[in-house]
Scaffold this motif. Structure first.
Motif, PDB file in Angstrom:
ATOM      1  N   VAL A  52       7.813 -18.439  85.073  1.00 31.79           N
ATOM      2  CA  VAL A  52       7.622 -19.792  85.034  1.00 31.79           C
ATOM      3  C   VAL A  52       8.855 -20.747  84.585  1.00 31.79           C
ATOM      4  N   ARG A  53       9.012 -21.663  85.009  1.00 32.32           N
ATOM      5  CA  ARG A  53      10.040 -22.666  84.803  1.00 32.32           C
ATOM      6  C   ARG A  53      10.300 -23.135  83.683  1.00 32.32           C
ATOM      7  N   ARG A  54      11.187 -22.895  82.838  1.00 33.47           N
ATOM      8  CA  ARG A  54      11.517 -23.192  81.525  1.00 33.47           C
ATOM      9  C   ARG A  54      11.959 -24.573  81.378  1.00 33.47           C
ATOM     10  N   ASP A  55      11.629 -24.987  80.457  1.00 36.67           N
ATOM     11  CA  ASP A  55      12.061 -26.493  79.915  1.00 36.67           C
ATOM     12  C   ASP A  55      13.351 -26.287  78.561  1.00 36.67           C
ATOM     13  N   PRO A  56      14.312 -26.771  79.115  1.00 34.49           N
ATOM     14  CA  PRO A  56      15.591 -26.325  77.954  1.00 34.49           C
ATOM     15  C   PRO A  56      15.196 -27.211  76.586  1.00 34.49           C
ATOM     16  N   ALA A  57      14.231 -28.005  76.695  1.00 33.81           N
ATOM     17  CA  ALA A  57      13.929 -28.639  75.243  1.00 33.81           C
ATOM     18  C   ALA A  57      13.131 -27.679  74.629  1.00 33.81           C
ATOM     19  N   TYR A  58      12.443 -26.462  75.099  1.00 32.03           N
ATOM     20  CA  TYR A  58      11.693 -25.477  74.558  1.00 32.03           C
ATOM     21  C   TYR A  58      12.361 -24.458  73.961  1.00 32.03           C
ATOM     22  N   PRO A  65       1.002 -33.715  59.372  1.00 28.98           N
ATOM     23  CA  PRO A  65       0.615 -32.773  60.381  1.00 28.98           C
ATOM     24  C   PRO A  65      -0.053 -33.470  61.683  1.00 28.98           C
ATOM     25  N   GLU A  66       0.543 -34.641  62.051  1.00 29.75           N
ATOM     26  CA  GLU A  66      -0.166 -35.232  63.234  1.00 29.75           C
ATOM     27  C   GLU A  66       0.294 -34.780  64.553  1.00 29.75           C
ATOM     28  N   GLU A  67      -0.373 -34.472  65.421  1.00 32.90           N
ATOM     29  CA  GLU A  67      -0.241 -34.087  66.758  1.00 32.90           C
ATOM     30  C   GLU A  67      -0.010 -35.167  67.707  1.00 32.90           C
ATOM     31  N   ARG A 106      -2.128 -36.299  87.411  1.00 31.81           N
ATOM     32  CA  ARG A 106      -1.626 -35.182  87.102  1.00 31.81           C
ATOM     33  C   ARG A 106      -0.040 -34.971  86.449  1.00 31.81           C
ATOM     34  N   LYS A 107       0.535 -36.298  86.631  1.00 28.92           N
ATOM     35  CA  LYS A 107       1.889 -36.294  86.320  1.00 28.92           C
ATOM     36  C   LYS A 107       2.028 -36.769  84.694  1.00 28.92           C
ATOM     37  N   LEU A 108       1.665 -35.802  83.889  1.00 31.81           N
ATOM     38  CA  LEU A 108       1.757 -35.993  82.299  1.00 31.81           C
ATOM     39  C   LEU A 108       2.875 -35.330  81.953  1.00 31.81           C
ATOM     40  N   ALA A 109       3.286 -35.860  80.825  1.00 35.65           N
ATOM     41  CA  ALA A 109       4.416 -35.289  80.181  1.00 35.65           C
ATOM     42  C   ALA A 109       4.284 -33.980  79.657  1.00 35.65           C
ATOM     43  N   LEU A 110       5.217 -32.982  79.885  1.00 34.45           N
ATOM     44  CA  LEU A 110       5.012 -31.729  79.316  1.00 34.45           C
ATOM     45  C   LEU A 110       4.831 -31.339  77.816  1.00 34.45           C
ATOM     46  N   PRO A 111       4.948 -31.932  77.205  1.00 36.72           N
ATOM     47  CA  PRO A 111       4.504 -31.920  75.781  1.00 36.72           C
ATOM     48  C   PRO A 111       3.304 -32.419  75.222  1.00 36.72           C
ATOM     49  N   LEU A 112       2.686 -33.412  76.449  1.00 36.09           N
ATOM     50  CA  LEU A 112       1.454 -33.617  76.235  1.00 36.09           C
ATOM     51  C   LEU A 112       0.462 -32.523  76.650  1.00 36.09           C
ATOM     52  N   ILE A 113       0.864 -31.916  77.782  1.00 34.32           N
ATOM     53  CA  ILE A 113       0.326 -30.732  78.385  1.00 34.32           C
ATOM     54  C   ILE A 113      -0.042 -29.680  77.344  1.00 34.32           C
ATOM     55  N   SER A 158      12.776 -35.745  73.533  1.00 36.30           N
ATOM     56  CA  SER A 158      13.566 -34.372  73.122  1.00 36.30           C
ATOM     57  C   SER A 158      13.085 -34.458  71.586  1.00 36.30           C
ATOM     58  N   ALA A 159      13.109 -35.489  70.759  1.00 33.78           N
ATOM     59  CA  ALA A 159      13.168 -35.750  69.412  1.00 33.78           C
ATOM     60  C   ALA A 159      11.739 -35.103  69.219  1.00 33.78           C
ATOM     61  N   LYS A 160      10.791 -35.650  69.801  1.00 33.61           N
ATOM     62  CA  LYS A 160       9.218 -35.253  69.808  1.00 33.61           C
ATOM     63  C   LYS A 160       8.982 -33.841  69.819  1.00 33.61           C
ATOM     64  N   VAL A 161       9.592 -33.497  71.023  1.00 31.81           N
ATOM     65  CA  VAL A 161       9.410 -31.978  71.391  1.00 31.81           C
ATOM     66  C   VAL A 161      10.045 -31.157  70.165  1.00 31.81           C
ATOM     67  N   ASP A 162      11.091 -31.524  69.638  1.00 31.80           N
ATOM     68  CA  ASP A 162      11.829 -30.682  68.842  1.00 31.80           C
ATOM     69  C   ASP A 162      11.128 -30.355  67.512  1.00 31.80           C
ATOM     70  N   ARG A 163      10.328 -31.464  67.164  1.00 30.11           N
ATOM     71  CA  ARG A 163       9.479 -31.497  65.752  1.00 30.11           C
ATOM     72  C   ARG A 163       8.260 -30.933  66.099  1.00 30.11           C
ATOM     73  N   TRP A 164       7.662 -30.934  67.369  1.00 36.86           N
ATOM     74  CA  TRP A 164       6.524 -29.929  67.764  1.00 36.86           C
ATOM     75  C   TRP A 164       7.142 -28.589  67.537  1.00 36.86           C
ATOM     76  N   VAL A 165       8.281 -28.044  68.325  1.00 33.37           N
ATOM     77  CA  VAL A 165       8.586 -26.743  68.116  1.00 33.37           C
ATOM     78  C   VAL A 165       8.835 -26.299  66.827  1.00 33.37           C
ATOM     79  N   ASN A 166       9.276 -27.066  66.182  1.00 37.46           N
ATOM     80  CA  ASN A 166       9.657 -26.891  64.482  1.00 37.46           C
ATOM     81  C   ASN A 166       8.236 -26.271  63.758  1.00 37.46           C
ATOM     82  N   LYS A 167       7.172 -27.108  64.072  1.00 38.61           N
ATOM     83  CA  LYS A 167       5.884 -26.714  63.687  1.00 38.61           C
ATOM     84  C   LYS A 167       5.413 -25.431  64.090  1.00 38.61           C
TER      85      LYS A 167
END
Length: 462
Positions: free
Chosen positions: A63-69, A93-95, A3-10, A125-134
């Protein structure tokens, strides 16, 4: 399944799964079903944040907010990064890749050690930022009218100045009551060690000297006479409070006032205020604000006082001298603008003493003629109030009611202090008294007595 998955993956998982797709709990193992529930709750919480963009008055979900988002949890704002990312030549457009390799497992195994450091995970952080930008770019295209903010506005923001920062009030700790005898920078040996002793004593005082003048010319049409008066006083207090069970209060009051007496052919000056009083009160906490209390009060005067145009002595130093001892229960209230003490004493003892045999009427002090002492036993109630009505008006009141179940002696003292500044004030003193133990005469036809003083002058409190 771990269950310990990275938040971007979840987020990628629950955002990519259609709402109609559900995991059948009957066919899934308990671990898979639990993971599905947690994933559904997380997805609902983050969707709730997205709905805030439609209605800015909607309450924020818990809900606990992640500063990356952070870009997803603020009002819709136009950022240049999503557009620049969309037009990059390397953009596709890869996920997130949901297939984990052995290297990913090794990376996840080291997460506990990585958390010990404060350095941010720049790769994540770079991966999350790219995902948020999409997500933002998709939002800009579908709801352009909802994007009211601009990133340029954020660039003009400046940090708060020191004068605009409001500091939280300092919490009171036991260290604030500890006063070292000598400051010590360092302790090299055991002989240099300084023992810090708690100081539970508090000292305060008040002193004043005030003057009143009244002039009337000899030919004033209504008559009268000019008078001058001087009133001075000193109040000293030393109080002990260990903030657990024991309180010990001590208060010394000295008041002396003189007034000219033109109509008195025998005495040029007379006293209009003369008091020496010492109070001590020892309290042991019973419960909450209630204390078992033993109190003692001694009072007398400084100078002799005579009847007008005679040498008949009414009172003098130690004539009378009064000692009150009471035992009872005291309730105290200490608020921001007032302090109140109510002492009920089922057992009270009063001792009266007259040292000067020239006193013309000892019965006025409940002492029988031919005697120099009197013993009174009964019950007593004492109330003390100090109320700061407004910062410039302070009311001090003391009410005493003593009864032997045969006679009653009651006293009510009120002092109104009108503070003009730190050194000047006006005082109004009103003292009412009732004593049905004295004998009524032609000169004294009532058990009620009243005294009033109004003065202006110097006043200092420390």
């Amino acid at each position: 399944m771990k269950r310990k998955l990275a938040l971007p993956l979840i987020l990628a998982l629950f955002c990519s799964v259609a709402p109609a797709q559900k995991i059948t709990k009957a066919k899934a193992s308990p671990a898979v079903a639990a993971f599905a529930d947690s994933l559904a709750n997380l997805r609902a919480a983050y969707y709730a944040y997205f709905r805030m963009w439609d209605d800015l008055d909607a309450p924020a979900p818990r809900v606990r907010r992640d500063p990356a988002y952070y870009k997803l949890f603020v009002p819709p704002t136009y950022y240049t990064a999503p557009v620049e990312q969309a037009f990059e030549l390397k953009w596709s457009p890869e996920e997130y890749n949901t297939k984990h390799t052995a290297a990913d497992s090794v990376y996840r195994a080291k997460q506990d050690s990585i958390r010990l450091f404060t350095v941010p995970d720049l790769e994540r952080s770079a991966k999350v930022d790219r995902w948020v930008n999409k997500i933002l770019l998709n939002y800009y295209m579908q709801y352009p009218e909802r994007v009211l903010g601009n990133e340029l506005y954020l660039a003009d923001l400046k940090p708060l100045e020191d004068s605009q920062i409001v500091m939280n009030p300092r919490k009171e700790h036991i260290k604030s009551f500890l006063q070292p005898e000598n400051p010590v920078e360092s302790v090299d040996t055991e002989s240099d060690l300084v023992i810090v002793r708690p100081n539970f004593w508090k000292y305060k005082g008040n002193g004043y000297a005030q003057f009143t003048q009244h002039y009337i010319s000899d030919n004033w049409y209504k008559g009268g006479e000019s008078t001058n008066s001087l009133l001075s006083g000193l109040v000293l207090e030393a109080n002990f409070d260990d903030r657990q069970r024991l309180e010990f209060e001590n208060k010394l009051e000295m008041k002396l006032g003189f007034v000219t007496a033109p109509s008195d052919t025998v005495h040029k000056y007379k006293t209009n205020a003369d008091l020496f009083r010492l109070n001590s009160k020892l309290g042991v906490k019973a419960f909450k604000n209630w204390y078992y209390t033993l109190a003692a009060e001694f009072k007398t005067q400084f100078f002799a006082n005579y009847k007008t145009n005679t040498n008949d002595m009414i009172s003098n130093f130690m004539s009378p001298a009064q000692l009150d001892i009471t035992l009872g229960l005291d309730v105290k209230h200490n608020k921001k603008n007032y302090t109140l003490s109510l002492l009920t004493s089922p057992l009270a003892y009063t001792f009266m003493y007259i040292s000067n045999d020239k006193i013309t009427d000892p019965a006025a002090f409940n002492v029988e003629p031919g005697h120099s002492t009197a013993n009174l036993i009964g019950s007593k109630f004492t109330g003390n109030l100090t109320w700061t009505i407004i910062p410039s008006i302070v009311w001090e009141s003391k009410l005493e009611y003593f009864t032997t179940y045969d006679k009653v002696i009651a006293s009510w003292e009120n002092t109104f202090n009108f503070v003009l500044n730190r050194y000047l004030s006006t005082k109004l003193f009103v003292h009412a008294r009732y004593d049905d133990g004295v004998k009524l005469t032609e000169d004294n036809k009532s058990y009620f007595q009243l005294q009033e003083l109004l003065s202006f002058g110097l006043n200092y409190t420390w």
